[in-house]
Design an enzyme around this catalytic site. Structure first.
Site, PDB file in Angstrom:
ATOM      1  CB  ILE A 293      -0.919   0.028   1.238  1.00 49.08           C
ATOM      2  CG1 ILE A 293      -1.792  -1.232   1.280  1.00 49.08           C
ATOM      3  CG2 ILE A 293      -1.795   1.272   1.238  1.00 49.08           C
ATOM      4  CD1 ILE A 293      -2.561  -1.402   2.577  1.00 49.08           C
ATOM      5  CB  CYS A 294       1.743   3.740  -2.367  1.00 50.55           C
ATOM      6  SG  CYS A 294       2.587   5.333  -2.536  1.00 50.55           S
TER       7      CYS A 294
END
Length: 258
Positions: free
Chosen positions: A93-94
């Protein structure tokens, strides 16, 4: 795999408090899976927000906490495959909250809430999935189609809520229109048939009248016919009596003349 022994006592105490709070009062659309023996991996099931391509799907994710947490941010991963600009194909996840915007005072509740909001409003400018990011900017409908396809294939399905309303409607339908409702105590039944006081719809009652065990109520015409005939016979008898009396009177007058 790291265990609770790798965390400082004050960190374990804080995590225990946070996880208990998440379990007792979960954020909207998020269910945290707690493992009291291992705080290094914290799992959560995120319900796809309504109005998004992820609606009706449940996505499992995990937070990996390092030994120096909360000084260092946790790393977030989606275990469930998902088509999203800010989620890599390996599930990473960014989001800025887990990177440059991290603050040790931020709690787990804030982290989970931000990740769920990411499903509502992606940021294609910082995409880990370039295909999804480009598609979102150039052709949203195509992006949404891909995201729904992934949701339908990989996401867990939410359990449907029981339809209690259907039961209420079906049971109340018999009492809605009182004009079409006939009570059993007004319908003749053989003495051997037990009577109940529940209302019976007129449609069902009409079908029941064809049963040999049910005695049909006499019609008004059948009752009125004998009465009319009796009246006619009485009028005819009175007329004949008057005619006979006139004949007798006429004979008496004739005899007197003789």
């Amino acid at each position: 795999m790291a265990t609770n022994k790798n965390f400082l006592p004050n960190v374990i105490k804080q995590l225990s408090k946070e996880l208990k709070n998440l379990n007792d009062s979960p954020p909207e659309g998020i269910t945290v899976v707690v493992n009291d023996d291992d705080f290094s991996s914290i799992f959560a099931d995120i319900k796809g927000p309504a109005g998004t391509p992820y609606e009706n799907g449940i996505f499992r994710m995990k937070l990996l906490l390092s030994n120096d947490f909360p000084q260092s941010p946790p790393k977030g991963y989606f275990v469930t495959k998902i088509f999203h600009p800010n989620i890599a194909t390996n599930g990473e996840i960014c989001v800025n909250t887990l990177k440059k915007d991290w603050n040790p005072s931020l709690g787990l509740r804030h982290v989970f809430t931000v990740i769920r909001c990411l499903l509502i409003e992606p940021f294609p400018e910082s995409a880990l999935n370039e295909q999804a990011g480009k598609m979102l900017l150039e052709d949203y409908d195509e992006y949404a189609r891909h995201a729904r396809l992934y949701t339908g294939i990989h996401a867990l399905k939410a359990k449907p809520k029981p339809k209690t309303g259907a039961i209420c409607e079906s049971t109340s339908a018999l009492n809605v229109d009182q004009t079409n409702t006939v009570h059993v105590d007004k319908v003749p039944f053989p003495s051997s048939t037990p009577l109940t006081h529940a209302p019976i719809p007129s449609k069902i009652l009409g079908m029941a009248s064809q049963d040999q065990n049910v005695i049909p109520a006499p019609s008004a015409k059948v009752v009125e016919a004998p009465v009319a005939a009796q009246k006619k016979e009485a009028v005819a008898a009175a007329t004949m009596a008057k005619a006979d009396k006139k004949k007798i009177d006429a004979r008496k007058k004739s005899l007197k003349r003789l």
